[in-house]
Write an enzyme that holds these catalytic residues in place. Structure first.
Site, PDB file in Angstrom:
ATOM      1  N   GLU A   1      77.162 -79.827   0.672  1.00 38.16           N
ATOM      2  CA  GLU A   1      77.119 -78.614   1.482  1.00 38.16           C
ATOM      3  C   GLU A   1      78.445 -78.340   2.173  1.00 38.16           C
ATOM      4  OE1 GLU A   1      72.910 -78.247   3.597  1.00 38.16           O
ATOM      5  OE2 GLU A   1      74.474 -79.198   4.734  1.00 38.16           O
ATOM      6  N   PRO A   2      79.502 -78.181   1.420  1.00 39.11           N
ATOM      7  CA  PRO A   2      80.811 -78.005   2.051  1.00 39.11           C
ATOM      8  C   PRO A   2      81.020 -76.598   2.602  1.00 39.11           C
ATOM      9  CG  PRO A   2      81.004 -77.776  -0.318  1.00 39.11           C
ATOM     10  CD  PRO A   2      79.563 -78.133  -0.047  1.00 39.11           C
ATOM     11  N   GLY A   3      81.691 -76.516   3.739  1.00 38.92           N
ATOM     12  CA  GLY A   3      82.070 -75.219   4.287  1.00 38.92           C
ATOM     13  C   GLY A   3      83.587 -75.144   4.352  1.00 38.92           C
ATOM     14  N   ARG A   4      84.135 -75.889   5.316  1.00 39.00           N
ATOM     15  CA  ARG A   4      85.576 -75.883   5.552  1.00 39.00           C
ATOM     16  C   ARG A   4      86.396 -76.085   4.272  1.00 39.00           C
ATOM     17  NH1 ARG A   4      87.656 -77.460  10.462  1.00 39.00           N
ATOM     18  NH2 ARG A   4      85.682 -78.492  10.868  1.00 39.00           N
TER      19      ARG A   4
ATOM     20  N   TYR B   1      88.710 -77.505  20.528  1.00 39.16           N
ATOM     21  CA  TYR B   1      88.859 -78.896  20.072  1.00 39.16           C
ATOM     22  C   TYR B   1      90.293 -79.419  20.108  1.00 39.16           C
ATOM     23  CZ  TYR B   1      84.870 -77.024  17.292  1.00 39.16           C
ATOM     24  OH  TYR B   1      83.749 -76.383  16.857  1.00 39.16           O
TER      25      TYR B   1
ATOM     26  N   CYS C   1      93.265 -63.056  28.861  1.00 42.24           N
ATOM     27  CA  CYS C   1      93.414 -63.439  30.258  1.00 42.24           C
ATOM     28  C   CYS C   1      92.688 -64.748  30.490  1.00 42.24           C
ATOM     29  CB  CYS C   1      92.859 -62.346  31.150  1.00 42.24           C
ATOM     30  SG  CYS C   1      93.779 -60.849  30.913  1.00 42.24           S
ATOM     31  N   GLU C   2      93.303 -65.817  30.045  1.00 45.82           N
ATOM     32  CA  GLU C   2      92.689 -67.137  30.089  1.00 45.82           C
ATOM     33  C   GLU C   2      93.800 -68.131  29.753  1.00 45.82           C
ATOM     34  OE1 GLU C   2      89.698 -68.884  30.407  1.00 45.82           O
ATOM     35  OE2 GLU C   2      90.966 -70.534  29.755  1.00 45.82           O
TER      36      GLU C   2
ATOM     37  N   TYR D   1      85.992 -71.187  10.063  1.00 49.63           N
ATOM     38  CA  TYR D   1      85.691 -71.179  11.498  1.00 49.63           C
ATOM     39  C   TYR D   1      86.710 -70.364  12.303  1.00 49.63           C
ATOM     40  CZ  TYR D   1      82.715 -74.901   9.778  1.00 49.63           C
ATOM     41  OH  TYR D   1      81.804 -75.618   9.048  1.00 49.63           O
TER      42      TYR D   1
HETATM   43  C1  LIG Z   1      78.796 -77.320   9.484  1.00 53.01           C
HETATM   44  C2  LIG Z   1      77.861 -77.876   8.500  1.00 53.01           C
HETATM   45  C3  LIG Z   1      78.266 -78.053   7.179  1.00 53.01           C
HETATM   46  C4  LIG Z   1      79.661 -77.795   6.708  1.00 53.01           C
HETATM   47  O1  LIG Z   1      80.593 -78.586   7.333  1.00 53.01           O
HETATM   48  P1  LIG Z   1      82.135 -78.481   6.899  1.00 53.01           P
HETATM   49  O2  LIG Z   1      82.818 -79.446   7.770  1.00 53.01           O
HETATM   50  O3  LIG Z   1      82.552 -77.083   7.154  1.00 53.01           O
HETATM   51  O4  LIG Z   1      82.192 -78.827   5.451  1.00 53.01           O
HETATM   52  C5  LIG Z   1      77.326 -78.507   6.287  1.00 53.01           C
HETATM   53  N1  LIG Z   1      76.056 -78.750   6.660  1.00 53.01           N
HETATM   54  C6  LIG Z   1      75.637 -78.598   7.924  1.00 53.01           C
HETATM   55  C7  LIG Z   1      74.242 -78.874   8.278  1.00 53.01           C
HETATM   56  C8  LIG Z   1      76.524 -78.161   8.875  1.00 53.01           C
HETATM   57  O5  LIG Z   1      76.096 -78.013  10.133  1.00 53.01           O
END
Ligand SMILES: *Cc1c(COP(=O)(O)O)cnc(C)c1O
Length: 440
Positions: free
Chosen positions: A299-302, A343, A369-370, A399
């Site tokens: 389940e990759p996002g980044r 972070y 303004c921060e 993100y």
């Molecule tokens: C955020 C998240 C991901 C993806 O994480 P990355 O670091 O972006 O790959 C996958 N699964 C779940 C449940 C998440 O919360």
């Protein structure tokens, strides 16, 4: 900054500098894009996104067979065009809200291939997801299972469910993004017995069809060993459940979290080799345990979108505080990139046009303004950097757009996608009227 062989070596292969000193992204001149679309500007490299999807899909199919899945964690960047690309590439998706479900639906994405996450789905969320035909729920806890049962039961439907399990692994990453430890708002822990408990609950509910287990131990992980440990713990749990309850999981989702290179000192992870090492280890472990390996999901996002992104800014005020530091302000900030504020995330920021003058250390800050509105400290920029110059912040595909806000009523930048020889708008720039459009 002199152009040397060294400065031509960029953190990602879609960045380059022309002989005349101008930075390019996917071969395109950044000054032309800034002129055409204005700044701040989110750019995405479509080829890079597709290349990453194919790297994941190729590796999971090679390692785990044709039923293995890759789900794009769409919270990393969620807009209609991205779901179209995911559909075209044969990816599944993970969604965490009605907004993401709606956007994917509008993109024509088959929601049967969507997995609905989140640690707190409201009754409205659950109802919406069932009505839209979302294929899978990833239930976080027993309370949520009862809510799914009640709502699905009232509609006389059954929901396919994975259970989010906390394997108790601390990925030694930033505390704020470490979610696999037992003390976490996400999931039910193996260690406390709650994981086994919710499995029992799931199996007892008539409108819940248990499909298997899910875990996600954290983000920006560079050490493949974390995945090996996690997958072993999860497979042990699959086996324990089989022995105690006679239920053998059909699916095991190992989450996302692969690290990406934001700065030179970080490595570039080879997606295929991480996946293949997990598959070797998991297959061997399944043999040891004498169980059939479930269908494996990642389940990759980044790591799908991060280095497909770049943000362009225009410099405004440059302020020297003698004896302290120099602030270079840009026309964006924490509204389009809150990650340094949240972070302390590192980034590479480069001048779009190279200069002959010596570099000096500055803080690149936003326009909000921060005082925490900082994009990066300790950035080396040419000492003649001035109002009107363009800066590029690299690796901003994950993100950023999805975490953007309208703080200070600042409109969000547009998203422009680059192909090899063209560019197109995927999300238009917000106007001040858009920002005020909900006010009655
Ligand atoms: C955020 C998240 C991901 C993806 O994480 P990355 O670091 O972006 O790959 C996958 N699964 C779940 C449940 C998440 O919360």
């Amino acid at each position: 900054m002199l152009i040397t062989e060294n400065t031509r070596d960029f953190i990602c292969d879609n960045i380059d500098r022309l002989e005349d000193g101008e930075l390019t992204f996917r071969g395109q001149r950044l000054t032309s894009l800034a002129k055409k679309y204005g700044t701040p500007l989110y750019l995405y490299d479509e080829e890079k996104i597709r290349e990453k999807c194919r790297a994941y899909l190729g590796a999971v199919k090679a390692g785990f067979g044709s039923r293995a899945k890759v789900l794009y964690a769409s919270k990393a960047a969620s807009f209609k065009r991205l779901y179209e690309i995911m559909r075209e590439e044969g990816m599944g998706i993970d969604v965490v809200s009605r907004g993401e479900i709606y956007t994917a639906h509008r993109a024509g994405f088959d929601l049967q291939n969507a997995y609905f996450h989140s640690n707190n789905k409201t009754d409205e969320d659950i109802e919406y997801a069932i009505d839209k035909g979302v294929g899978y729920f990833v239930a976080d806890n027993a309370e949520e299972l009862y809510a799914i049962e009640r709502i699905a039961g009232a509609k006389d439907k059954a929901c396919r469910v994975l259970l989010r399990i906390t394997p108790g692994i601390d990925p030694h990453t930033y505390a704020a993004v470490a979610t696999g430890k037992v003390d976490s708002k996400f999931g039910s822990a193996i260690e406390t017995g709650q994981a086994m408990e919710i499995t029992k609950v799931a199996l007892s509910l008539p409108h819940v069809t248990l499909r298997g287990f899910h875990c996600h131990v954290g983000s920006q992980i560079f050490d493949a060993e974390i995945y090996l440990m996690t997958s072993r713990v999860m497979l042990d749990f699959v086996k324990d459940v089989y022995e105690s309850l006679g239920y053998l999981a059909d699916e095991l989702d190992l989450g996302g979290g692969l690290g990406v290179r934001y700065i030179e000192s970080q490595p570039t992870l080879d997606i295929a080799s991480v996946i293949l090492s997990v598959s070797d280890a998991l297959k061997a472990h399944a043999d040891e345990l004498g169980i059939t390996l479930p269908v494996i999901c990642f389940e990759p996002g980044r790591s799908i979108v991060a280095d497909a992104g770049l943000t362009l800014y225009t410099v405004g005020t440059v302020k020297d505080i003698p004896g302290y530091k120099t602030y270079v302000s840009v026309d964006g900030g924490m509204t389009d990139n809150p990650r340094y504020a949240l972070y302390g995330s590192p980034y590479t920021i480069l001048p779009v046009i190279a200069s002959e003058s010596e570099d000096r250390e500055v803080s690149v800050v936003g326009r909000c303004c921060e005082s925490g509105d900082i994009l990066q400290e300790g950035v080396m920029l040419p000492s003649d950097t001035k109002r009107g110059d363009l800066l590029a912040c690299l690796t901003t595909g994950a993100y950023h757009y999805s975490m953007a806000s309208n703080y200070n009523r600042i409109p969000r930048p547009p998203v422009v996608i680059l192909t090899k020889d063209s560019d197109y708008l995927a999300v238009r720039r917000e106007s001040v009227e858009d920002v005020a459009s909900l006010d009655l």
